[in-house]
Design a protein around this motif. Structure first.
Motif, PDB file in Angstrom:
ATOM      1  N   VAL A   1       2.633   1.766  50.183  1.00  0.00           N
ATOM      2  CA  VAL A   1       1.107   2.320  49.981  1.00  0.00           C
ATOM      3  C   VAL A   1       0.323   1.138  49.744  1.00  0.00           C
ATOM      4  O   VAL A   1       0.153   0.319  48.902  1.00  0.00           O
ATOM      5  CB  VAL A   1       1.403   3.146  48.641  1.00  0.00           C
TER       6      VAL A   1
ATOM      7  N   TYR B   1       8.459   0.895  54.065  1.00  0.00           N
ATOM      8  CA  TYR B   1       7.467   2.065  53.484  1.00  0.00           C
ATOM      9  C   TYR B   1       6.809   1.254  52.428  1.00  0.00           C
ATOM     10  O   TYR B   1       7.031   0.642  51.327  1.00  0.00           O
ATOM     11  CB  TYR B   1       8.154   3.025  52.846  1.00  0.00           C
TER      12      TYR B   1
ATOM     13  N   GLN C   1       1.848  14.761  53.169  1.00  0.00           N
ATOM     14  CA  GLN C   1       3.380  14.784  52.625  1.00  0.00           C
ATOM     15  C   GLN C   1       4.406  15.497  53.791  1.00  0.00           C
ATOM     16  O   GLN C   1       5.321  15.103  53.891  1.00  0.00           O
ATOM     17  CB  GLN C   1       3.393  15.741  51.297  1.00  0.00           C
TER      18      GLN C   1
ATOM     19  N   TYR D   1      -4.699   6.658  49.648  1.00  0.00           N
ATOM     20  CA  TYR D   1      -5.963   6.226  48.738  1.00  0.00           C
ATOM     21  C   TYR D   1      -6.999   5.299  49.254  1.00  0.00           C
ATOM     22  O   TYR D   1      -8.006   5.102  48.282  1.00  0.00           O
ATOM     23  CB  TYR D   1      -5.359   5.739  47.438  1.00  0.00           C
TER      24      TYR D   1
ATOM     25  N   LEU E   1       5.279  12.819  56.305  1.00  0.00           N
ATOM     26  CA  LEU E   1       6.207  11.995  55.675  1.00  0.00           C
ATOM     27  C   LEU E   1       7.357  12.314  55.721  1.00  0.00           C
ATOM     28  O   LEU E   1       8.359  11.792  56.175  1.00  0.00           O
ATOM     29  CB  LEU E   1       5.826  11.613  54.380  1.00  0.00           C
TER      30      LEU E   1
ATOM     31  N   ASP F   1       1.160   4.062  54.236  1.00  0.00           N
ATOM     32  CA  ASP F   1       0.899   5.082  53.502  1.00  0.00           C
ATOM     33  C   ASP F   1      -0.394   4.889  52.878  1.00  0.00           C
ATOM     34  O   ASP F   1      -0.696   3.841  51.881  1.00  0.00           O
ATOM     35  CB  ASP F   1       1.804   5.588  52.526  1.00  0.00           C
TER      36      ASP F   1
ATOM     37  N   SER G   1      -6.621  15.037  51.114  1.00  0.00           N
ATOM     38  CA  SER G   1      -6.626  15.617  49.753  1.00  0.00           C
ATOM     39  C   SER G   1      -7.145  14.765  48.987  1.00  0.00           C
ATOM     40  O   SER G   1      -8.019  15.215  47.927  1.00  0.00           O
ATOM     41  CB  SER G   1      -5.111  15.366  49.405  1.00  0.00           C
TER      42      SER G   1
HETATM   43  C1  LIG Z   1       0.925   7.807  47.929  1.00  0.00           C
HETATM   44  C2  LIG Z   1       1.028   9.163  48.505  1.00  0.00           C
HETATM   45  N1  LIG Z   1       0.977   9.462  49.633  1.00  0.00           N
HETATM   46  C3  LIG Z   1       1.045  10.893  50.072  1.00  0.00           C
HETATM   47  C4  LIG Z   1       0.719  11.874  49.128  1.00  0.00           C
HETATM   48  C5  LIG Z   1       0.637  13.240  49.712  1.00  0.00           C
HETATM   49  O1  LIG Z   1      -0.672  13.692  49.508  1.00  0.00           O
HETATM   50  P1  LIG Z   1      -0.835  15.057  50.557  1.00  0.00           P
HETATM   51  O2  LIG Z   1       0.195  15.531  50.982  1.00  0.00           O
HETATM   52  O3  LIG Z   1      -1.870  15.902  49.758  1.00  0.00           O
HETATM   53  O4  LIG Z   1      -1.708  14.462  51.599  1.00  0.00           O
HETATM   54  C6  LIG Z   1       0.372  11.315  47.634  1.00  0.00           C
HETATM   55  C7  LIG Z   1       0.064  12.474  46.964  1.00  0.00           C
HETATM   56  O5  LIG Z   1      -0.251  12.392  45.544  1.00  0.00           O
HETATM   57  C8  LIG Z   1       0.520   9.987  47.321  1.00  0.00           C
HETATM   58  O6  LIG Z   1       0.188   9.753  46.250  1.00  0.00           O
END
Ligand SMILES: Cc1ncc(COP(=O)(O)O)c(C=O)c1O
Length: 435
Positions: free
Chosen positions: A195, A193, A120, A235, A123, A232, A265
């Motif tokens: 995921v 962007y 995060q 997961y 990002l 991103d 994480s």
């Molecule tokens: C899609 C996605 N990106 C990034 C993050 C950030 O996670 P972290 O800062 O714990 O690495 C999350 C957290 O839920 C997320 O769902």
């Protein structure tokens, strides 16, 4: 409190309280409520003993132990960055079943990686170095709402790109770029962007046959400046079925336009707050400069722990356990949905993810799931919480669907996931228009 108001910065004025905070609070403060809203990970399987072993091993080497307690460098522990680069190249090579391209080139190297306090933070820093107010980000919608909020705080405009079963719809992405060019706004589009693995909130991934085309599209549309793609992959390692897909990085061998964000994480522990990005050299230089302003480097101790767990094999062993845990929870949630709502399949739909932590539901369009809806209130009084789907669209998107919801199976036990679905299904049945 003084009656004279504080003069806040533009950034503060653009920041709204994250809607999820209310949901988190409700879920935590009332144990009778089953929160399928919280994005927390599984509590039971958090690697308490493995971390204790990693610390104890680390502490046997006084030099490493003291390094772990010292300031590190801004980009982070070099050996960990190297390990991450090796791992990513291996994952991509494996996903491509052999060589990457003619010269087996891949942009992941220790030198192109910066470690952060969770992904995060990175990002956020990317937004900081790329966005001025009025700049545009093209993001898959529904998408990760926490980042949308961060982008909005920079005064950026997030243009939602439609998604389907194969993730981001590239035709819509391209037609949006055509429209922006016609309106003379192409110069404002800084990055795309997405995921790309088990998206938060849909649980769906970018299809294999859209990966290379997405990178090529970014190259084609780099007309006034380099259009970047922020992949991103939070997961990626939480896959329970099927085979891994190559990252977008694998299609950007020179490391020119893809930024890959990863995190420890989800596959290890969010409390370790360690994430990373791989980025083009010229961008990384700016990110490191900004990160220097933030903290001149994330926690050395946590980075050493992650490294220790990767080196000892504890990380992979833990990941294997975690995959079993989440796979069972996902199966439980999907099975319960099927038992409760299987005969409403023509009106109530949900995704069947192969990984990640979320299931996305669509109800009939006439049924609002927003926080001010009677449906939401009814769910709350029935003891179940979900994330209203409209949160997963930019709040400037007036046409955002209001009949969807995100369910998370991360935190609750299988039994509570099932019970939560049963409660929710009761609410859905009562609110469905009579057929
Ligand atoms: C899609 C996605 N990106 C990034 C993050 C950030 O996670 P972290 O800062 O714990 O690495 C999350 C957290 O839920 C997320 O769902």
């Amino acid at each position: 409190m003084s009656s004279i108001p504080i003069s806040f910065s533009q950034r503060a004025r653009h920041s709204v309280e994250a809607p999820i905070s209310y949901l988190m609070e409700q879920g935590i403060s009332n144990p009778d409520i089953i929160s399928l809203a919280a994005g927390l990970v599984d509590q039971e399987s958090l690697p308490r003993e493995e971390i204790a072993e990693a610390i104890s091993h680390l502490w046997k080497d006084p030099r490493r132990a003291k390094d772990a307690l010292q300031y590190g460098t801004t980009p982070g522990h070099h050996a960990l960055r190297g390990k991450i680069a090796d791992r990513l190249r291996d994952m991509d090579r494996h996903a491509l079943k052999g060589t990457m391209n003619a010269d087996d080139r891949h942009p992941a190297t220790a030198g192109r990686i910066v470690l952060g306090t969770g992904s995060q933070q990175l990002l956020y820093i990317l937004a900081e170095v790329l966005l001025d107010p009025g700049d545009i980000v093209l993001g898959s919608a529904p998408g990760y709402f926490v980042y949308m909020g961060a982008l909005a705080s920079f005064g950026a405009r997030i243009i939602p790109i439609d998604t389907d079963a194969g993730g981001m719809n590239l035709d819509h992405l391209e037609s949006t770029l055509v429209d922006l060019e016609r309106s003379n706004l192409l110069a404002r589009v800084k990055f795309i962007y997405d995921v790309t693995y088990f998206n938060n909130p849909t649980g769906l991934s970018l299809a294999a046959d859209r990966r290379r085309p997405l990178v090529e599209l970014a190259e084609r549309w780099s007309k006034t400046h380099r259009l970047l793609v922020l992949e991103d992959a939070a997961y990626r390692e939480l896959r329970y079925h099927g085979n891994d897909e190559p990252s977008l990085l694998a299609y950007d061998p020179e490391g020119e336009r893809v930024i890959y964000a990863g995190t420890f994480s989800k596959p290890l522990a969010p409390g370790i707050r360690t994430g990373y990005i791989i980025a083009p050299d010229d961008l990384l230089e700016q990110v490191i400069r900004q990160k220097g302003h933030h903290d001149f480097g994330s926690a050395s101790l946590n980075q050493q722990l992650v490294l220790e767990m990767l080196e000892s094999g504890a990380y992979d062993r833990h990941l294997a356990t975690l995959r079993k845990v989440y796979s069972a929870k996902l199966a439980g949630m999907l099975d319960q949905l099927d038992q409760e709502l299987g005969n409403e399949r023509d009106r109530v739909r949900w995704t069947m993810p192969e990984g990640g932590l979320y299931v996305w539901m669509e109800l009939p369009t006439s049924l609002s799931t927003t926080m001010d809806s009677s449906f939401f209130q009814h769910a709350l009084s029935s003891g179940v919480l979900y994330v209203p789907g409209n949160f997963c669209y930019p709040d400037t998107d007036a046409g955002a669907p209001r009949h969807c919801l995100r369910l998370s199976f991360g935190h609750q036990s299988i039994d509570r996931c099932r019970e939560g679905v049963t409660r929710l299904a009761g609410v859905i049945r009562q609110h469905l228009p009579s057929s």
